[in-house]
Design an enzyme around this catalytic site. Structure first.
Site, PDB file in Angstrom:
ATOM      1  CE  LYS A 247       9.975  -1.603 -14.129  1.00  0.00           C
ATOM      2  NZ  LYS A 247       9.161  -2.107 -13.327  1.00  0.00           N
TER       3      LYS A 247
ATOM      4  NE  ARG B 243       9.187  13.999 -18.726  1.00  0.00           N
ATOM      5  CZ  ARG B 243       8.096  13.123 -18.614  1.00  0.00           C
ATOM      6  NH1 ARG B 243       7.062  13.577 -18.020  1.00  0.00           N
ATOM      7  NH2 ARG B 243       7.867  12.298 -19.603  1.00  0.00           N
TER       8      ARG B 243
ATOM      9  CE1 TYR C  19      10.742   3.154 -14.979  1.00  0.00           C
ATOM     10  CE2 TYR C  19      10.135   2.454 -13.248  1.00  0.00           C
ATOM     11  CZ  TYR C  19       9.414   2.406 -14.414  1.00  0.00           C
ATOM     12  OH  TYR C  19       8.521   1.486 -15.412  1.00  0.00           O
TER      13      TYR C  19
ATOM     14  CB  SER D  58       9.302   0.351 -18.562  1.00  0.00           C
ATOM     15  OG  SER D  58       9.602   1.220 -19.484  1.00  0.00           O
TER      16      SER D  58
ATOM     17  CG  LEU E 160      -1.764  -0.970   1.124  1.00  0.00           C
ATOM     18  CD1 LEU E 160      -3.169  -1.236   2.246  1.00  0.00           C
ATOM     19  CD2 LEU E 160      -3.219  -1.721   0.056  1.00  0.00           C
TER      20      LEU E 160
HETATM   21  C1  WQD Z   1       5.076  10.499 -22.281  1.00  0.00           C
HETATM   22  C2  WQD Z   1       4.847  12.028 -23.442  1.00  0.00           C
HETATM   23  C3  WQD Z   1       6.065  13.424 -22.544  1.00  0.00           C
HETATM   24  C4  WQD Z   1       3.444  15.145 -19.089  1.00  0.00           C
HETATM   25  C5  WQD Z   1       7.308   6.895 -18.929  1.00  0.00           C
HETATM   26  C6  WQD Z   1       8.071   5.896 -17.601  1.00  0.00           C
HETATM   27  C7  WQD Z   1       8.398   5.011 -18.341  1.00  0.00           C
HETATM   28  C8  WQD Z   1       6.727   4.187 -18.041  1.00  0.00           C
HETATM   29  C9  WQD Z   1       6.163   5.428 -18.278  1.00  0.00           C
HETATM   30  C10 WQD Z   1       6.516   3.785 -15.463  1.00  0.00           C
HETATM   31  C11 WQD Z   1       5.914  12.438 -23.267  1.00  0.00           C
HETATM   32  C12 WQD Z   1       5.244  13.928 -22.769  1.00  0.00           C
HETATM   33  C13 WQD Z   1       4.537  14.612 -20.086  1.00  0.00           C
HETATM   34  C14 WQD Z   1       2.732  16.282 -19.324  1.00  0.00           C
HETATM   35  C15 WQD Z   1       4.033  16.064 -21.611  1.00  0.00           C
HETATM   36  N1  WQD Z   1       6.462   4.133 -16.173  1.00  0.00           N
HETATM   37  N2  WQD Z   1       4.643  15.013 -21.225  1.00  0.00           N
HETATM   38  N3  WQD Z   1       3.727  16.893 -20.506  1.00  0.00           N
HETATM   39  O1  WQD Z   1       8.514   9.730 -20.160  1.00  0.00           O
HETATM   40  O2  WQD Z   1       6.980   7.897 -21.531  1.00  0.00           O
HETATM   41  O3  WQD Z   1       7.369   7.034 -20.080  1.00  0.00           O
HETATM   42  O4  WQD Z   1       5.386   6.764 -18.339  1.00  0.00           O
HETATM   43  O5  WQD Z   1       6.732   1.820 -16.145  1.00  0.00           O
HETATM   44  O6  WQD Z   1       8.772   3.353 -17.798  1.00  0.00           O
HETATM   45  O7  WQD Z   1       9.380   6.011 -18.409  1.00  0.00           O
HETATM   46  O8  WQD Z   1       5.504   8.645 -20.285  1.00  0.00           O
HETATM   47  O9  WQD Z   1       3.397   9.986 -19.673  1.00  0.00           O
HETATM   48  O10 WQD Z   1       6.114  10.625 -18.692  1.00  0.00           O
HETATM   49  O11 WQD Z   1       4.998  11.309 -20.908  1.00  0.00           O
HETATM   50  O12 WQD Z   1       4.152  16.773 -22.536  1.00  0.00           O
HETATM   51  O13 WQD Z   1       2.632  16.949 -18.665  1.00  0.00           O
HETATM   52  O14 WQD Z   1       3.923  12.719 -22.494  1.00  0.00           O
HETATM   53  O15 WQD Z   1       7.783  14.665 -22.427  1.00  0.00           O
HETATM   54  O16 WQD Z   1       6.616  13.118 -24.244  1.00  0.00           O
HETATM   55  P1  WQD Z   1       7.114   8.766 -21.083  1.00  0.00           P
HETATM   56  P2  WQD Z   1       4.723   9.714 -19.420  1.00  0.00           P
END
Ligand code: WQD
Length: 345
Positions: free
Chosen positions: A155, A296, A151, A126, A34
C-alpha cells in the site's frame, strides 16, 4: 455519467462501490479474476440496482490481459483500483506474490492509462500505512512508518508509485486510506465473503453468532485503552463506497487541486473490541461466545481517523453507525446461513 473501470469490482468494497456508481448514474465496468470473489456477486448487484454491469474476467497481473482490458474498454473516464491481495498474515508468508500482484498490476494499469492519454485513478489504500501513529486521531500528515507486513508495504509503495506517475505524466490520482471497513449492503444482497477462517473481527463475530465458529478469541486485553482491548475506526462499507464515487467524480470533473491527493476514510470514532462485541450482542439480541487470549503480533493499540480533510475537501462524511454496520453484517450472515441450509437440502 462516467464510464469507470472497477478492478476487483466483485470484491467486498468493490461490489458496494459498483452499486453506488450505478446509483449515481455512472457506468461501471467490473474487472475481476475471481481469485477472492464470486461471479454470483453480479446477481446481487443486479437485484439491488436492476442493472447488470459489464463484467470482464481478467487477471491484471498479466500485462497482456491489461492490454485486453483497454482494447475492450478503450475510453474509460476513470478507474478505481481495488484488485489486490489483502491478507496481512499471508503476505508475510508469500511476499513476492504480494509484490508481483499488488504492485505489478498497478504499474501495468498506470502504463496503460498513460500510453492511451487516459487518467483518473482511485487507489485503495489503508490506514495500515500509519502503523501505530504517535498522535490520535490520525491525520493525513501523520508520518507513514515502515510497514509491519509486505501487504502494508504494497500500500505504501503503491501510493509512491502513483505519486511519481502523476508528477511525471498527465495522470491524476487519489489514494483513499481506509480504516476498518465493516458491514454489508442493507438489502443483504451483497456483503463480505471471507474465504476460510475470517482474519478480521466483524466477520468472525457474525460467524460465531450464527454458529459457524465456536468461539471468538479477543486478541489482547492488556492494551493501554479504556477497557484493555484495542481500538479501531470501523466504517460502514456503504459509506466507504460513496466516498469512492465522490473521489472519482472529483478527478473526472478536474476538481482536484493536486495531480495526486490522498484522504483518510473513517468515522473519526474509535471503538474497542469489547465495545464491538457489546454492540453486536445488542443487535443480535443474544450473548456472543468469546474468550480473551494474548495479543496478535503486529496489531497496533489504537487507530482512528481525523476525517477533517475528507469532510471539508471531498464534502464526504460517514453517515452510518457501528450499530447500522453490525445490523447489516448480521442480516447478511443470516442470509448466507439460509442459503447454505437451502443448498444442503
Ligand atoms: C481489528 C481488531 C484485532 C480478529 C486489518 C488490516 C487492514 C485492513 C483491515 C485490509 C484488532 C481484533 C480481530 C479476531 C480480535 N485490511 N481481533 N479477534 O487488524 O485493524 O486491520 O484489516 O485492507 O489493512 O491491517 O483489522 O479486523 O483484523 O482487527 O480480537 O478474531 O480486532 O486484534 O484489535 P485490523 P481486524
Amino acid at each position: 455519467m462516467a464510464k469507470i473501470i472497477v478492478t476487483g469490482g466483485l470484491g467486498f468494497i468493490g461490489s458496494h462501490t459498483v452499486v453506488e456508481l450505478l446509483a449515481a448514474g455512472h457506468e461501471p465496468v467490473i474487472v475481476d479474476n475471481l481469485s477472492n470473489s464470486s461471479a454470483a456477486v453480479l446477481e446481487g448487484i443486479e437485484k439491488i440496482t436492476g442493472q447488470k454491469p459489464l463484467f470482464l474476467q481478467l487477471d491484471l497481473k498479466q500485462k497482456n490481459q491489461v492490454t485486453r482490458l483497454f482494447e475492450q474498454v478503450p475510453d474509460p473516464d476513470g478507474l478505481i483500483h481495488f484488485a489486490a491481495y489483502k491478507a496481512v498474515g499471508e503476505s508475510t508468508e508469500k511476499p513476492l506474490e504480494y509484490y508481483e500482484n499488488n504492485l505489478g498490476t498497478l504499474v501495468y494499469l498506470l502504463q496503460a492509462l498513460r500510453d492511451r492519454g487516459l487518467s483518473n485513478l482511485i487507489f485503495s489504500s489503508s490506514c495500515t500505512v500509519y502503523g501505530q501513529a504517535e498522535k490520535l486521531p490520525i491525520t493525513e500528515e501523520s508520518p507513514v512508518v515502515p510497514a509491519e507486513s509486505p501487504y502494508g508495504n504494497t500500500k505504501q509503495i503503491g501510493e509512491e508509485i502513483i505519486q511519481d506517475a502523476c508528477h511525471a505524466h498527465a495522470l491524476q490520482g487519489i489514494s483513499l486510506r481506509y480504516f476498518n471497513p465493516i458491514g454489508a449492503h442493507p438489502s443483504a444482497e451483497i456483503g463480505e465473503l471471507p474465504l476460510g477462517v475470517p482474519l478480521n473481527l466483524v466477520p468472525f463475530v457474525t460467524q460465531t453468532g450464527i454458529g459457524l465458529r465456536e468461539q471468538l478469541s479477543v486478541f489482547g486485553t492488556d492494551y493501554p485503552t479504556r477497557d484493555g482491548t484495542a481500538i479501531r475506526d470501523y466504517i460502514h462499507v456503504v459509506d466507504l463506497a460513496k466516498a469512492h464515487v465522490i473521489a472519482v467524480e472529483r478527478l473526472v470533473a478536474g476538481e482536484n487541486q493536486q495531480a495526486y491527493e490522498y484522504y483518510n476514510l473513517g468515522t473519526g470514532t474509535g471503538s474497542t473490541v469489547l465495545e464491538v462485541i457489546q454492540a453486536f450482542e445488542k443487535v443480535a439480541g443474544k450473548p456472543l461466545n468469546y474468550k480473551t487470549v494474548a495479543r496478535r503480533p503486529g496489531d497496533v493499540t489504537a487507530a482512528y481517523a481525523d476525517t477533517t480533510k475528507a469532510n471539508q475537501i471531498l464534502g464526504w462524511t460517514a453517515q452510518k453507525t457501528m450499530e447500522d454496520a453490525l445490523t447489516d453484517a448480521w442480516r447478511w450472515e443470516q442470509k448466507l446461513a439460509r442459503a447454505r441450509a437451502a443448498q444442503a437440502e
